[in-house]
Write an enzyme that holds these catalytic residues in place. Structure first.
Site, short mmCIF file in Angstrom:
data_model
loop_
_atom_site.label_atom_id
_atom_site.label_comp_id
_atom_site.label_asym_id
_atom_site.label_seq_id
_atom_site.Cartn_x
_atom_site.Cartn_y
_atom_site.Cartn_z
CB SER A 360 40.19 40.48 35.43
OG SER A 360 39.21 41.49 35.44
CD GLU A 486 43.66 45.04 29.60
OE1 GLU A 486 42.55 44.48 29.78
OE2 GLU A 486 44.75 44.52 29.93
CG HIS A 600 40.03 42.48 30.47
ND1 HIS A 600 41.06 42.95 31.27
CD2 HIS A 600 39.18 41.84 31.31
CE1 HIS A 600 40.83 42.60 32.52
NE2 HIS A 600 39.70 41.93 32.57
#
Length: 737
Positions: A360, A486, A600
């Site tokens: 991320s 995600e 995610h």
């Protein structure tokens, strides 16, 4: 109109609803820590003790610091960063004895205790191992803000044995580590909280970091470092899927430390894997249980390093002045990379074989080091998990960054005129750091995130898009990829009424159209209809599961998958070896509803080998899968190629992602599918078609009345939609070719 302004919505911060956008899910990426699938682990307070016990052993099997319960209160409508009291295991009372002395209590670890204590420090309290050999802790009542009390408190009173392998002579002084068990029972040597920079406090707040000063004696680096000041997520209470990302060590500005974990016996010239945590540049800490380095280091014979860096305004406030130059958090990372270059050989690592890996915002950080001339020569390879510098949330302009800094100054009662920047910085330096992070969101307009990297002319000379287009980036091997779902985590936080955190949630067609309207209130009819058209399953447009999943794909494609694809494509076009994955495994113990899929960050615990911990309930297949992921990652760090020397059914061949072939490997429990893309059509929509549509229809009226794209024959006679369809076909063909 810019694409990043297309999708707007509402964000729930605690009890407060804040306007937010889908393309502005940007904000959420930065409010919330990255998330992964692990089982939440919380320890209960034992008789009010402020010591948290944590065993770095197979029996306890948690990370660099205990996952202690934290809570926050709402201040000015945002989440508070003040931690609650600490936690300890239920058996700690039999292992510890204490005697109070005014301000200091001496706490001695019993000789028969099979535990390594990495204490959680409650607000206003601190605990430190004074001598690892004696097992002695010192509990200090330190006032309102928990902080390290300086290096002298951690120095040993006894001379170190020069032959002690746990004593390492760094360029700043000697440090002592400790040997602990990995989940498999293998031994690893651990050094926690090695200072690489001076505490960025007082006049150093907001500035670029300065190298740590030298010390005398031996510094006991056996306690997890502070986490940098940030807000704490309290939206879902004590739900483990959310709280697992909250900081588990004290919040302090004095937080610039490095952790090193080495296998035993100590290798020579081993590959080094340096982890940069995510959290949207707004939160995060290297000490989370899910980042436990021990399994990866011991199973793959690599040196694993992690670092703390400043986040939020303390790490990324920009005014374009020497006092607030911006990108302080990135310069923290850069200084840590220099420390690794100068010192890692003393731990058995090879400074010429350093691989950065992050997820991320950590992956965005890694990518920015690939682009920055200041960092390119400090490492060899890069792994980017669900992040790219071209993501809409990764950077802001200098003008916007300055405006946000002045808004923060106004919010906390500081001078905020553009002509008084020095006065603003001086005032902001005097404010409590928790006041700053708790007022950042109150300074924003709709769909904005306050403090992220900026093109400052020092760390970054130009935008990532321009660097990629011109080929001005480090030429090396990269491994990158994304997960299948995600977007769900972020949607759950701002469409809380629609997507509840429970099983069986579905979305009707009308709810889907309403969600798209709420997420896109300011776009013209053509753009909104295009998004609905692209993300509708026209074989079953009323399917409630398909409509729900389409919302996930809108967020995930725009913010993650398509930007990862774009970065990989550009690297491959320059002739670099690129390996791409699509992560598809959902763990058996995932606490989130099953419809959320593979969210995610769900790959992180498999990268670090958490399933090998026998206390956490992973299946044997999941343990084997984690071993495979660790082997792929470490092979890449060692050789630039994730594949073993010989292919096998256990390790299917991972093909290169070339500019033409665009191959990726699906990483699932029992799959070895090789695909092309992923999601080529959807990424053509976002990257090629929609910008053209917005430009072509910019003079059309505002949002059209909500409707199905094809609900009447009039659809075929609307000029804006004819432009839409022609542009879509043209852009898609060009992109795929």
């Amino acid at each position: 109109m810019e694409i990043r302004g297309l999708l707007m919505g509402r964000l729930r911060l605690g009890r407060r609803m804040v306007p937010l956008g889908l393309l502005g899910v940007t904000a959420l990426l930065l409010i919330l820590p990255p998330f992964a699938l692990v089982q939440g682990r919380h320890h209960e307070l034992n008789n009010g003790a402020a010591i948290g016990s944590h065993q770095l052993s197979a029996a306890a099997g948690v990370g660099l610091a205990s996952q202690s319960a934290q809570s926050g209160s709402l201040a000015s409508g945002v989440m508070s960063s003040v931690p609650a009291a600490g936690a300890s295991s239920s058996s700690s009372s039999s292992l510890l004895s204490s005697s109070a002395e005014d301000d200091v209590a001496r706490i001695t670890l019993s000789k028969d205790a099979d535990a390594f204590f990495t204490p959680y420090i409650g607000h206003g309290e601190s605990v430190r191992i004074i001598d690892a050999e004696l097992g002695t802790l010192e509990h200090v009542h330190s006032g309102a803000t928990p902080r390290r009390r300086g290096l002298t408190r951690r120095e040993s009173n006894s001379d170190a044995n020069d032959n002690d392998p746990l004593v390492v002579n760094t360029d700043k002084g000697r440090i002592r580590g400790i040997t602990v068990d990995a989940p498999s029972g293998k031994k690893v040597d651990v050094w926690l909280g090695i200072p690489y920079a001076q505490p960025p406090v007082g006049p150093l707040r907001f500035r670029h970091p300065r190298p740590a000063e030298k010390w005398t004696g031996v510094l006991n680096t056996t306690t997890p470092p502070n986490s940098c000041v940030q807000i704490v997520d309290t939206v879902f209470g004590d739900f483990p899927g959310a709280t697992m990302w909250n900081p588990n060590t004290p919040l302090s500005e004095d937080c610039l430390y490095i952790n090193v974990v080495a296998p035993r016996p100590r290798p020579k010239n081993a590959a080094v894997m340096l982890w940069i945590f995510g959290g949207g540049f707004y939160s995060g800490t290297a000490t989370l249980d899910v980042y436990d380095h021990r399994a990866l280091a011991s199973e793959e014979n690599v040196i694993v390093v992690s670092l703390q860096y400043r986040v939020a305004s303390l790490g990324f406030l920009f005014l374009g002045t020497p006092e607030a130059p911006g990108n302080a958090g990135l310069f923290d990372q850069n200084l840590a990379l220099r420390w690794v270059r100068d010192n890692i050989h003393r731990f058995g690592g090879d400074p010429s074989r350093v691989t950065l890996f992050g997820e991320s915002a950590g992956a965005v950080s890694v990518s920015l080091h690939l682009l920055s001339a200041l960092s390119r020569d400090l490492f060899q390879r890069a792994i980017l998990q669900s992040g790219s510098p071209t993501a809409p949330w990764a950077l802001v302009s200098r003008e916007e960054a300055t405006l946000r800094a002045l808004r923060l100054a106004e919010a906390v009662g500081c001078p905020h005129e553009p002509s008084k920047l020095s006065d603003a910085v001086e005032c902001l330096r005097g404010k409590d750091p928790h006041v700053l992070v708790n007022n950042e969101w109150g300074t924003l307009g709709i769909c904005e995130f306050p403090f992220v990297p900026v093109v400052d002319g020092a760390f970054l000379d130009e935008t990532p898009q321009r660097s990629l287009a011109s080929g001005r980036f480090k030429k090396t091997e990269i491994l990158t990829g994304s997960n299948t779902e995600e977007g769900y985590y972020f949607i759950i936080y701002y469409l809380t009424e629609l997507l509840r955190k429970e099983e069986g949630v579905t979305v009707t067609r009308e709810e889907f159209l309403q969600a798209v309207r709420e997420l896109n209130p300011y776009v013209n009819g053509a753009a909104r209809q295009a998004i609905v058209f692209e993300y509708t399953d026209w074989t079953e447009p009323d399917n409630p599961n398909s409509n729900r999943d389409a919302l996930d794909k809108m967020v995930g494609d725009y913010h993650f998958t398509c930007n990862v694809n774009e970065f990989a494509q550009r690297y491959a076009e320059e002739g670099n070896n690129v390996y791409m994955y699509l992560y598809t495994h959902r763990s058996k113990g995932n606490p989130w509803p099953r419809w959320t899929g593979v969210m995610h960050g769900d790959e992180i615990n498999y990268v670090f080998g958490e399933p090998l911990n026998p206390t956490l309930g992973y299946t044997e297949d999941e343990k084997d899968f984690s071993r495979k992921i660790m082997r792929y990652w470490s092979n890449f760090a060692k050789t630039g190629n994730p594949n073993p020397n010989t292919a096998s059914s256990e390790f299917p061949e991972w093909p290169k992602h070339t500019a033409h072939g665009r191959h990726y490997l699906e990483l699932g429990l029992n799959t070895s599918f090789v695909g092309r893309g992923p999601r080529l059509r959807q990424c053509a929509f976002w990257k090629k078609y929609l910008p053209q549509l917005v430009a072509a229809t910019s003079n059309l009226p505002g949002p059209a009345p909500p409707s199905e794209p094809c609900e009447s024959s009039a659809f075929f006679y609307r000029p804006d939609l004819i432009v839409l369809l022609v542009s879509l076909l043209t852009a898609t063909v060009r992109f795929i070719q």
